[in-house]
Scaffold this motif. Structure first.
Motif, short mmCIF file in Angstrom:
data_model
loop_
_atom_site.label_atom_id
_atom_site.label_comp_id
_atom_site.label_asym_id
_atom_site.label_seq_id
_atom_site.Cartn_x
_atom_site.Cartn_y
_atom_site.Cartn_z
N SER A 548 9.14 -12.01 -9.12
CA SER A 548 7.79 -11.34 -9.52
C SER A 548 8.15 -10.00 -10.04
N PRO A 549 8.38 -9.86 -11.41
CA PRO A 549 8.72 -8.48 -11.79
C PRO A 549 7.94 -7.22 -11.68
N ARG A 550 6.51 -7.78 -11.57
CA ARG A 550 5.60 -6.37 -11.28
C ARG A 550 5.20 -6.66 -9.72
N ASN A 551 6.20 -6.05 -9.09
CA ASN A 551 6.40 -6.30 -7.34
C ASN A 551 5.96 -5.02 -6.77
N LEU A 552 5.57 -4.00 -7.32
CA LEU A 552 5.21 -2.77 -6.50
C LEU A 552 3.61 -2.71 -6.12
N VAL A 553 3.43 -2.73 -4.83
CA VAL A 553 2.28 -2.82 -4.43
C VAL A 553 1.49 -1.40 -3.79
N LEU A 554 0.64 -0.88 -4.35
CA LEU A 554 -0.05 0.15 -4.06
C LEU A 554 -0.97 0.12 -3.06
N VAL A 555 -0.81 0.79 -1.83
CA VAL A 555 -1.53 0.64 -0.46
C VAL A 555 -2.28 1.87 -0.12
N ALA A 556 -3.67 1.93 -0.02
CA ALA A 556 -4.36 3.21 0.54
C ALA A 556 -5.12 2.77 1.78
N VAL A 557 -5.43 3.52 2.75
CA VAL A 557 -6.33 3.19 3.55
C VAL A 557 -7.05 4.52 4.12
N LYS A 558 -8.58 4.33 4.13
CA LYS A 558 -9.02 5.62 4.27
C LYS A 558 -9.40 5.82 5.78
N SER A 559 -9.13 7.22 6.10
CA SER A 559 -9.07 7.71 7.58
C SER A 559 -10.29 8.00 7.90
#
Length: 564
Positions: A548-559
């Motif tokens: 899967s060439p587009r393999n970067l996952v951006l993760v954000a969680v609200k505090s």
């Protein structure tokens, strides 16, 4: 790669370096390889570069230019410092693409889960493999496990999957991991297929229970069947319109989830433990192994930053909010990924986001607000919105928008979608596929000689072009651009161009060298966008890049502090 370990200042400095590098070599990243002969692209390179690259074999190009893992490079000639500097900077400034499983950039080497069967993941239960290609099997398992991990930590069991397609991820999250899932998809045909596949999965489980004569138990209690909603997520619409769309249930499956009786049927199902469930201890072991390996990392990133993300322990997790959900998009195309990030920052109901982007060329920019291939589906043309946003898909952050030379052309963004791992394999194998670019570049030269008004016409893929002679290729390709199949051309001139295939490959490799740099700038811009609004985020190379060439996952969680 754990981007959250960067300070705000370090993120800004990296953005400056990226824009500076791309501005310097814009003439390469913006070039079209099919114009290699018609625009004399080789002559645009410094003479010293031509001398260094002109006689390299494909395996040498792989080792000396593209593969950042090679430490002991053997040169056949002295390379100019400017070329060495470009290679070093491109590798150093690019987000690492090594996955948490420890796979390296070796295209064509199957992930461990496919070693026994190249079409069936050994880690995914068979009920989730039906109708699913190996690439997607790999993606839904890994992303599903990450989403489940984040849901557990956020004490939230509701997920919205945007661009859900045929529902492969929604089924795994719902039936496999026990989450309450809503999938929203613009294509009603795909939604119809999703509900059909949901029904088939339930039928398969029922038959297995009946044939075994005993109850089976899932590792997680199955959630209710996923809801499937037909809806086009308008990039110009505000988040409250998006929330309203999620309430549209007219297209929910009539066969599952529509009545209390049939919902109860799902709740009564008991399934045995599935092989798709990776244990938490295994995830921790994976993280520990990669953290050890990352200590030898010599890139510009802080030591150990390539490994620490599946648990998101450094992000404060809010207490349960009954109205909250996790927002996910697996390869959300073009502006859709940017739109989901804006909804995350603005919508009080979205507590967590996992964003996997793709199709960067379809991102809107100030210079190109309506890139090719982007359109509003006609069956949603009557949608009205109470509020509109006018932001573009790139740049999103104020910081990058203010940098000189931040602009990325359509061609540069399109190049960022190319799979460098796959091309490395072709180079090392000296695959006949390498001649395809040369063929198309020669064809472009012939087309312009007869029709100067036609430039870069789309040529429908010629099947197995690399196995044909150029004459055979041209006979099939020319009619596709409105020219006769027997259009005459000078065979001597064609032979001279065919002899330059090595230079075509070398030039395209320079373009590919810059492709991950472009992707890094796009993703860093999104990280800074979140930072400017008070949200920390992390970037995970979650998938095997060879799959899967587009393999970067951006993760954000609200505090608690950042929730509205």
């Amino acid at each position: 790669m754990l981007v959250a370990t960067f300070s705000e200042q370090e993120q800004k400095e990296l953005a400056e370096k990226l824009t500076s590098l791309l501005s310097t070599y814009r003439h390469i990243s913006d070039s079209y390889i099919i114009e290699f002969f018609s625009e004399s692209l080789w002559e645009t390179l410094p003479v010293s570069w031509q001398e260094a690259l002109g006689d390299l074999t494909p395996p040498m190009i792989a080792d000396l230019l593209l593969d950042d893992k090679i430490k002991d490079r053997r040169y056949s000639s002295v390379w100019p410092l400017s070329l060495l500097a470009l290679r070093t900077a491109a590798h150093a400034l690019t987000f690492p693409r090594t996955t948490p499983g420890g796979h390296q950039q070796n295209a064509g080497v199957a992930a461990e889960e496919f070693q026994s069967n190249h079409s069936q993941s050994s880690l995914l239960g068979h009920i989730f493999r039906k109708h699913v290609k190996p690439k997607k099997q790999h993606e839904i398992r890994r992303l599903g496990m990450l989403v489940k991990e984040l849901c557990d930590q956020a004490n939230c069991n509701c997920v919205v999957d945007v661009g859900s397609g045929q529902g492969h991820l929604t089924r795994f999250l719902s039936f496999g991991l026990g989450l309450h899932v809503t999938g929203i998809e613009a294509d009603p045909n795909l939604v119809s297929m999703a509900t059909k596949f949901d029904r088939q999965l339930l039928q398969t489980l029922t038959k297995e229970n009946q044939s075994s004569g005993k109850a089976h138990v899932l590792r997680s209690e199955p959630g209710p069947p996923p809801r499937h909603v037909v809806g086009w997520v308008n990039p110009k619409a505000s988040w409250d319109v998006f929330i309203q769309q999620l309430g549209m249930t007219a297209t929910e499956s009539d066969s599952i989830g529509a009545t209390t009786e049939k919902k109860q049927r799902v709740e009564d199902l008991h399934l045995e433990p599935l092989s798709c469930q990776t244990k938490a201890e295994d995830l921790q072991n994976t993280l520990h192994s990669q953290k050890t390996a990352s200590q030898t990392n010599t890139s510009i990133f802080p030591s150990g930053t390539a490994t620490e993300m599946l648990t998101c322990k450094t992000i404060p997790i809010p207490k349960r909010d009954p109205g909250s959900f996790v927002l996910t998009g697996l390869h959300a195309c073009g502006d859709l990924s940017a739109t989901l990030l804006r909804h995350f920052t603005n919508c009080p109901h979205v507590n967590v986001i996992t964003s996997v982007a793709c199709c960067y060329m379809k991102i809107s920019t100030k210079e190109n607000p309506n890139p090719p291939g982007v359109f509003q589906p006609p069956f949603f043309s009557d949608i009205t919105t109470a509020d509109f946003c006018s932001e573009f898909g790139y740049p999103m952050s104020n910081w990058v928008r203010g940098l000189t030379g931040h602009q990325l052309s359509y061609k540069a963004r399109e190049g960022a979608c190319h799979a460098i791992e796959e091309y490395l394999q072709r180079l090392r194998e000296e695959s006949t596929l390498l001649r395809t670019h040369c063929y198309r570049a020669i064809l472009e030269n012939i087309i312009r000689a007869h029709r100067p008004d036609i430039r870069r016409p789309g040529v429908q893929t010629v099947k197995k072009a690399h196995m044909l002679s150029f004459s055979e290729y041209a006979r099939l390709a020319l009619p596709r651009v409105g020219l006769p199949a027997d259009l005459p051309f000078d065979p001597v001139c064609v032979d001279a161009m065919l002899a330059q295939q090595g230079k075509v490959v070398a030039y395209f490799s320079l373009v590919l060298l810059l492709a991950p740099v472009v992707e890094t700038l796009v993703l860093l811009d999104r990280i800074i966008f979140l930072q400017e609004r008070g949200f920390q985020s992390k970037l995970i190379p979650l998938f095997d890049a060879a799959f899967s060439p587009r393999n970067l996952v951006l993760v954000a969680v609200k505090s608690e502090e950042t929730r509205s």
